[in-house]
Design a protein around this motif. Structure first.
Motif, short mmCIF file in Angstrom:
data_model
loop_
_atom_site.label_atom_id
_atom_site.label_comp_id
_atom_site.label_asym_id
_atom_site.label_seq_id
_atom_site.Cartn_x
_atom_site.Cartn_y
_atom_site.Cartn_z
N LEU A 186 24.59 57.78 -29.15
CA LEU A 186 25.29 56.74 -28.39
C LEU A 186 24.76 56.63 -26.96
O LEU A 186 24.78 55.53 -26.38
CB LEU A 186 26.79 57.00 -28.39
N VAL A 187 24.28 57.71 -26.41
CA VAL A 187 23.70 57.67 -25.06
C VAL A 187 22.47 56.77 -25.04
O VAL A 187 22.20 56.09 -24.05
CB VAL A 187 23.33 59.09 -24.58
N MET A 188 21.75 56.71 -26.14
CA MET A 188 20.48 55.98 -26.19
C MET A 188 20.58 54.60 -26.83
O MET A 188 19.67 53.79 -26.68
CB MET A 188 19.44 56.80 -26.97
N CYS A 189 21.65 54.31 -27.54
CA CYS A 189 21.70 53.08 -28.35
C CYS A 189 22.89 52.21 -27.95
O CYS A 189 24.04 52.52 -28.27
CB CYS A 189 21.78 53.46 -29.82
N THR A 190 22.61 51.10 -27.29
CA THR A 190 23.70 50.22 -26.86
C THR A 190 24.37 49.52 -28.04
O THR A 190 25.57 49.26 -27.99
CB THR A 190 23.19 49.16 -25.86
N ALA A 191 23.62 49.23 -29.09
CA ALA A 191 24.21 48.56 -30.26
C ALA A 191 25.27 49.45 -30.91
O ALA A 191 26.36 48.98 -31.25
CB ALA A 191 23.13 48.18 -31.27
N CYS A 192 24.96 50.72 -31.07
CA CYS A 192 25.93 51.63 -31.69
C CYS A 192 27.09 51.92 -30.75
O CYS A 192 28.22 52.10 -31.20
CB CYS A 192 25.25 52.93 -32.11
N THR A 193 26.82 51.95 -29.45
CA THR A 193 27.91 52.12 -28.49
C THR A 193 28.87 50.94 -28.59
O THR A 193 30.09 51.11 -28.57
CB THR A 193 27.33 52.23 -27.06
N ARG A 194 28.33 49.75 -28.72
CA ARG A 194 29.16 48.54 -28.88
C ARG A 194 29.96 48.62 -30.19
O ARG A 194 31.14 48.32 -30.23
CB ARG A 194 28.27 47.31 -28.83
N PHE A 195 29.29 49.04 -31.28
CA PHE A 195 29.97 49.18 -32.57
C PHE A 195 31.11 50.19 -32.47
O PHE A 195 32.20 49.94 -32.96
CB PHE A 195 28.96 49.63 -33.64
N ASN A 196 30.87 51.30 -31.80
CA ASN A 196 31.90 52.32 -31.61
C ASN A 196 33.09 51.74 -30.85
O ASN A 196 34.25 51.98 -31.22
CB ASN A 196 31.31 53.53 -30.87
N GLY A 197 32.82 50.96 -29.83
CA GLY A 197 33.90 50.31 -29.07
C GLY A 197 34.68 49.32 -29.92
O GLY A 197 35.91 49.23 -29.81
N GLN A 198 33.98 48.56 -30.74
CA GLN A 198 34.65 47.59 -31.61
C GLN A 198 35.54 48.30 -32.62
O GLN A 198 36.66 47.85 -32.89
CB GLN A 198 33.62 46.73 -32.33
N MET A 199 35.06 49.41 -33.16
CA MET A 199 35.87 50.16 -34.12
C MET A 199 37.10 50.77 -33.44
O MET A 199 38.18 50.79 -34.02
CB MET A 199 35.03 51.26 -34.79
N ALA A 200 36.94 51.23 -32.21
CA ALA A 200 38.08 51.77 -31.46
C ALA A 200 39.11 50.68 -31.21
O ALA A 200 40.32 50.93 -31.32
CB ALA A 200 37.60 52.37 -30.14
N LEU A 201 38.66 49.47 -30.91
CA LEU A 201 39.57 48.35 -30.70
C LEU A 201 40.32 48.02 -32.00
O LEU A 201 41.55 47.83 -31.98
CB LEU A 201 38.79 47.12 -30.22
N LEU A 202 39.61 47.99 -33.12
CA LEU A 202 40.27 47.74 -34.41
C LEU A 202 41.28 48.83 -34.73
O LEU A 202 42.39 48.55 -35.19
CB LEU A 202 39.23 47.67 -35.52
N ARG A 203 40.90 50.07 -34.48
CA ARG A 203 41.78 51.21 -34.74
C ARG A 203 43.08 51.08 -33.94
O ARG A 203 44.17 51.25 -34.47
CB ARG A 203 41.06 52.51 -34.40
N SER A 204 42.95 50.73 -32.67
CA SER A 204 44.17 50.61 -31.84
C SER A 204 45.00 49.41 -32.25
O SER A 204 46.23 49.47 -32.22
CB SER A 204 43.80 50.54 -30.36
N ALA A 205 44.37 48.33 -32.68
CA ALA A 205 45.11 47.15 -33.14
C ALA A 205 45.91 47.47 -34.40
O ALA A 205 47.06 47.04 -34.55
CB ALA A 205 44.16 45.98 -33.38
N VAL A 206 45.31 48.21 -35.31
CA VAL A 206 45.99 48.56 -36.56
C VAL A 206 47.15 49.50 -36.28
O VAL A 206 48.22 49.39 -36.89
CB VAL A 206 44.98 49.18 -37.57
N ARG A 207 46.97 50.42 -35.37
CA ARG A 207 48.04 51.38 -35.05
C ARG A 207 49.24 50.71 -34.39
O ARG A 207 50.35 51.22 -34.47
CB ARG A 207 47.50 52.48 -34.15
N ARG A 208 49.03 49.61 -33.71
CA ARG A 208 50.13 48.89 -33.04
C ARG A 208 51.06 48.19 -34.02
O ARG A 208 52.19 47.91 -33.69
CB ARG A 208 49.57 47.87 -32.07
N ARG A 209 50.59 47.90 -35.20
CA ARG A 209 51.40 47.15 -36.18
C ARG A 209 52.54 47.94 -36.68
O ARG A 209 52.79 48.99 -36.81
CB ARG A 209 50.54 46.70 -37.34
#
Length: 61
Positions: free
Chosen positions: A38-61
């Protein structure tokens, strides 16, 4: 296992680890490998952030 695979996982491997981290706690080695990538790859860092956002959205339901 060679050094490249040990410490520099591919984007595909990191995507798998990010997804698996939603279901289980990753091992210390898995977390370390993912962070190195993740330190070297911005695409995977972005993917990780998107998954974290989805995870938090699902937990709020």
């Amino acid at each position: 296992m060679n050094d490249r695979k040990t410490w520099k996982p591919t984007c595909r491997e990191v995507h798998r680890l990010v997804s698996e981290s939603m279901d289980r706690e990753l091992t210390l080695v898995e977390r370390g490998r993912m962070r190195v990538h993740l330190v070297m790859c911005t695409a995977c860092t972005r993917f990780n952030g998107q998954m974290a956002l989805l995870r938090s959205a699902v937990r709020r339901r």
